[in-house]
Design a protein around this motif. Structure first.
Motif, PDB file in Angstrom:
ATOM      1  N   ASN A   1      -3.238  -3.066   7.252  1.00 43.44           N
ATOM      2  CA  ASN A   1      -2.347  -3.987   6.558  1.00 43.44           C
ATOM      3  C   ASN A   1      -1.440  -3.212   5.607  1.00 43.44           C
ATOM      4  O   ASN A   1      -1.863  -2.232   4.989  1.00 43.44           O
ATOM      5  CB  ASN A   1      -3.150  -5.025   5.774  1.00 43.44           C
ATOM      6  CG  ASN A   1      -3.971  -5.929   6.681  1.00 43.44           C
ATOM      7  OD1 ASN A   1      -3.567  -6.223   7.802  1.00 43.44           O
ATOM      8  ND2 ASN A   1      -5.115  -6.357   6.206  1.00 43.44           N
TER       9      ASN A   1
ATOM     10  N   SER B   1      -5.447  -5.760  -0.749  1.00 49.29           N
ATOM     11  CA  SER B   1      -6.173  -6.997  -1.051  1.00 49.29           C
ATOM     12  C   SER B   1      -6.192  -7.213  -2.567  1.00 49.29           C
ATOM     13  O   SER B   1      -6.070  -6.270  -3.348  1.00 49.29           O
ATOM     14  CB  SER B   1      -7.598  -6.931  -0.507  1.00 49.29           C
ATOM     15  OG  SER B   1      -8.291  -5.828  -1.058  1.00 49.29           O
TER      16      SER B   1
ATOM     17  N   ARG C   1      -2.964 -10.378   6.226  1.00 46.41           N
ATOM     18  CA  ARG C   1      -3.176  -9.608   7.455  1.00 46.41           C
ATOM     19  C   ARG C   1      -1.823  -9.410   8.131  1.00 46.41           C
ATOM     20  O   ARG C   1      -1.471 -10.101   9.080  1.00 46.41           O
ATOM     21  CB  ARG C   1      -4.170 -10.342   8.349  1.00 46.41           C
ATOM     22  CG  ARG C   1      -5.571 -10.404   7.753  1.00 46.41           C
ATOM     23  CD  ARG C   1      -6.422 -11.476   8.370  1.00 46.41           C
ATOM     24  NE  ARG C   1      -5.888 -12.800   8.055  1.00 46.41           N
ATOM     25  CZ  ARG C   1      -6.443 -13.937   8.462  1.00 46.41           C
ATOM     26  NH1 ARG C   1      -7.542 -13.917   9.185  1.00 46.41           N
ATOM     27  NH2 ARG C   1      -5.897 -15.094   8.142  1.00 46.41           N
TER      28      ARG C   1
ATOM     29  N   GLU D   1      -8.121  -9.557  -5.818  1.00 45.64           N
ATOM     30  CA  GLU D   1      -9.209 -10.437  -6.242  1.00 45.64           C
ATOM     31  C   GLU D   1      -8.635 -11.630  -7.005  1.00 45.64           C
ATOM     32  O   GLU D   1      -7.831 -11.461  -7.922  1.00 45.64           O
ATOM     33  CB  GLU D   1     -10.194  -9.671  -7.126  1.00 45.64           C
ATOM     34  CG  GLU D   1     -10.939  -8.550  -6.415  1.00 45.64           C
ATOM     35  CD  GLU D   1     -11.819  -9.042  -5.276  1.00 45.64           C
ATOM     36  OE1 GLU D   1     -12.318 -10.194  -5.368  1.00 45.64           O
ATOM     37  OE2 GLU D   1     -11.990  -8.298  -4.301  1.00 45.64           O
TER      38      GLU D   1
ATOM     39  N   THR E   1     -11.389 -12.973  -2.484  1.00 45.78           N
ATOM     40  CA  THR E   1     -10.466 -11.894  -2.156  1.00 45.78           C
ATOM     41  C   THR E   1      -9.333 -12.417  -1.280  1.00 45.78           C
ATOM     42  O   THR E   1      -9.582 -13.061  -0.255  1.00 45.78           O
ATOM     43  CB  THR E   1     -11.201 -10.758  -1.411  1.00 45.78           C
ATOM     44  OG1 THR E   1     -12.259 -10.264  -2.232  1.00 45.78           O
ATOM     45  CG2 THR E   1     -10.252  -9.618  -1.090  1.00 45.78           C
ATOM     46  N   LEU E   2      -8.113 -12.151  -1.713  1.00 43.50           N
ATOM     47  CA  LEU E   2      -6.929 -12.536  -0.943  1.00 43.50           C
ATOM     48  C   LEU E   2      -6.412 -11.310  -0.206  1.00 43.50           C
ATOM     49  O   LEU E   2      -6.148 -10.276  -0.811  1.00 43.50           O
ATOM     50  CB  LEU E   2      -5.846 -13.090  -1.870  1.00 43.50           C
ATOM     51  CG  LEU E   2      -4.501 -13.422  -1.213  1.00 43.50           C
ATOM     52  CD1 LEU E   2      -4.657 -14.546  -0.198  1.00 43.50           C
ATOM     53  CD2 LEU E   2      -3.469 -13.781  -2.269  1.00 43.50           C
ATOM     54  N   GLU E   3      -6.264 -11.435   1.103  1.00 45.18           N
ATOM     55  CA  GLU E   3      -5.784 -10.314   1.913  1.00 45.18           C
ATOM     56  C   GLU E   3      -4.788 -10.830   2.943  1.00 45.18           C
ATOM     57  O   GLU E   3      -5.120 -11.682   3.764  1.00 45.18           O
ATOM     58  CB  GLU E   3      -6.949  -9.613   2.615  1.00 45.18           C
ATOM     59  CG  GLU E   3      -6.533  -8.380   3.387  1.00 45.18           C
ATOM     60  CD  GLU E   3      -7.712  -7.613   3.948  1.00 45.18           C
ATOM     61  OE1 GLU E   3      -7.540  -6.448   4.297  1.00 45.18           O
ATOM     62  OE2 GLU E   3      -8.813  -8.194   4.030  1.00 45.18           O
TER      63      GLU E   3
ATOM     64  N   THR F   1      -0.156  -4.467   2.861  1.00 48.02           N
ATOM     65  CA  THR F   1      -0.339  -4.934   1.486  1.00 48.02           C
ATOM     66  C   THR F   1      -1.809  -4.804   1.093  1.00 48.02           C
ATOM     67  O   THR F   1      -2.702  -5.005   1.920  1.00 48.02           O
ATOM     68  CB  THR F   1       0.100  -6.403   1.322  1.00 48.02           C
ATOM     69  OG1 THR F   1      -0.610  -7.213   2.273  1.00 48.02           O
ATOM     70  CG2 THR F   1       1.586  -6.551   1.553  1.00 48.02           C
TER      71      THR F   1
ATOM     72  N   ASN G   1       0.836  -1.195   0.000  1.00 51.93           N
ATOM     73  CA  ASN G   1       0.000   0.000   0.000  1.00 51.93           C
ATOM     74  C   ASN G   1       0.876   1.253   0.000  1.00 51.93           C
ATOM     75  O   ASN G   1       1.946   1.285   0.627  1.00 51.93           O
ATOM     76  CB  ASN G   1      -0.910   0.015   1.231  1.00 51.93           C
ATOM     77  CG  ASN G   1      -2.024  -1.007   1.125  1.00 51.93           C
ATOM     78  OD1 ASN G   1      -2.606  -1.196   0.060  1.00 51.93           O
ATOM     79  ND2 ASN G   1      -2.320  -1.686   2.222  1.00 51.93           N
TER      80      ASN G   1
END
Length: 198
Positions: free
Chosen positions: A166, A170, A181, A172, A177-179, A168, A136
């Motif tokens: 976070n 998220s 943490r 798709e 959705t990959l996130e 980084t 981010n």
């Protein structure tokens, strides 16, 4: 009579302005950083040493309280426990907004912090690549710390920076959705030097 009152009011205003000016000091700071990531997806990570440096303005609000905004270049990141040659280095321009409680030079501090990501690199052995797009652009967190600092002269401090968000974004994928943490976490030990003030 009106001229006398006006003159007294003007002198009182100038005296107050001079007093306020004496309660403001500029300073420089620099030191070491020990950082990593924390969170539910931050397994098998170890701390990474770096450095930070910048400047600050210390504004005395009362004898007990002060406000200290800063602009700091700060290295953060992590290395992997399974292979210490694999690491990530993040370069931030941090803007801490620290509120100090003072006691004869000894201070305790806390406040919010915003970080702007300047660059990020991943390294595995001698191979290095740009990974800024994996992170981010902005970080938002908090700081807590303590130290010794006068309005003029040298000082020392220890601070912890923790992230609220976070580091980084998220993504798709075909299964949702990959996130990750994972949040930034950093301890900073530093020296300061203040100019001006009382």
């Amino acid at each position: 009579m009106k001229k006398t009152i006006f003159t007294l009011a003007l002198l009182a205003g100038l005296s107050g302005a001079a007093q306020a000016q004496r309660n403001i000091s500029l300073g420089l700071k620099a030191g070491g950083t020990y950082s990593s990531y924390v969170g539910e997806d931050a397994d098998n990570l170890k701390g990474l040493f770096g450095f930070h440096a910048g400047g600050f303005v210390n504004i005395g609000l009362t004898k007990l309280f002060a406000f200290q905004p800063e602009i700091i270049y700060s290295q953060k990141g992590t290395k992997y426990d399974i292979n210490e040659d694999v690491r990530q280095r993040l370069h931030y321009l941090d803007i801490p907004l620290a509120f100090h409680v003072n006691a004869d030079g000894l201070f305790f501090e806390a406040g919010p912090q915003v970080g702007v990501l300047l660059a990020a690199s991943g390294k595995a052995g001698s191979f290095s690549n740009d990974i800024k797009n994996n992170f981010n652009d902005f970080d938002f967190g908090y700081l807590v710390g303590l130290g010794y600092q006068r309005k003029a002269g040298p000082g020392i401090g220890l601070r912890y920076n923790g992230g609220f968000v976070n580091n980084t974004p998220s993504a798709e994928t075909s299964i949702g959705t990959l996130e990750l943490r994972r949040r930034n976490s950093a301890f900073q030990l530093y020296l300061t030097y203040s100019f001006g003030g009382r």
